[in-house]
Design an enzyme around this catalytic site. Structure first.
Site, PDB file in Angstrom:
ATOM      1  N   HIS A  78       0.835  -1.201   0.000  1.00  0.00           N
ATOM      2  CA  HIS A  78       0.000   0.000   0.000  1.00  0.00           C
ATOM      3  C   HIS A  78       0.874   1.257   0.000  1.00  0.00           C
ATOM      4  O   HIS A  78       0.655   2.180  -0.787  1.00  0.00           O
ATOM      5  CB  HIS A  78      -0.912  -0.050   1.243  1.00  0.00           C
ATOM      6  N   GLU A  79       1.862   1.299   0.874  1.00  0.00           N
ATOM      7  CA  GLU A  79       2.707   2.494   0.986  1.00  0.00           C
ATOM      8  C   GLU A  79       3.661   2.635  -0.193  1.00  0.00           C
ATOM      9  O   GLU A  79       3.896   3.755  -0.671  1.00  0.00           O
ATOM     10  CB  GLU A  79       3.472   2.501   2.312  1.00  0.00           C
ATOM     11  N   VAL A  80       4.209   1.539  -0.712  1.00  0.00           N
ATOM     12  CA  VAL A  80       5.069   1.626  -1.896  1.00  0.00           C
ATOM     13  C   VAL A  80       4.241   2.107  -3.087  1.00  0.00           C
ATOM     14  O   VAL A  80       4.712   2.928  -3.890  1.00  0.00           O
ATOM     15  CB  VAL A  80       5.794   0.297  -2.179  1.00  0.00           C
TER      16      VAL A  80
END
Length: 164
Positions: free
Chosen positions: A133-135
């Site tokens: 999600h963050e990448v």
């Protein structure tokens, strides 16, 4: 350690591909701490520099207090499992909006710590979901893009009604 303002969907900055972190100094550590405090205040379990309008590849996770804080500079996923899982996702940039996203159950990724040292890890389950999600966000991919068009449009309409 100020709490920084979070960009709200549909801010165009949330589509920005972030540049690598190149300076591993005290300013980076202070900024990472600002991100942590901002994430906790949101509240959330993950945040990127892009969420506060700083377009560098830095993310902070705190999945629970017992596991502690994880800080990743320049994270890059190098392998995805074939096995997938469904998980409820949302964003600090779109508070209150959530939906189920299908992602690989496990990943291998590399990153640098706040001192610039290289690391490689594998993650499964919730941690793997959060890393992906963050990448994605660091790559300018807002989580809504992982939904079908129908689900995305429905969620956006519902979220816009809650804002007004």
């Amino acid at each position: 350690m100020p709490i920084r303002p979070i960009l709200r969907y549909p801010h165009p900055g949330l589509k920005t591909v972030c540049a690598p972190v190149s300076s591993f100094d005290s300013a980076l550590s202070e900024f990472a701490d600002d991100l942590l405090q901002t994430m906790r205040a949101a509240p959330g379990v993950g945040i990127t520099a892009a969420h506060v309008g700083v377009f560098r590849r830095l993310t902070v996770l705190e999945l629970d207090k017992a596991d502690g804080v994880r800080i990743y500079a320049n994270p890059e996923i190098t392998w995805f499992s074939d096995e997938t899982m469904v998980h409820l996702e949302g964003s600090v940039s779109m508070p209150g909006a959530t939906d189920e996203v299908i992602r690989p159950r496990a990943v291998r990724f590399r990153y640098q710590d706040l001192h610039g040292h290289q690391h490689e890890e594998e993650a499964t389950g919730f941690l793997a979901i959060c890393i992906q999600h963050e990448v994605d966000q660091l790559d300018g991919i807002f989580w809504l893009q992982r939904l079908s068009r129908l689900k995305r449009d429905r969620l956006i309409r519902k979220w816009e009604k809650t804002k007004s």
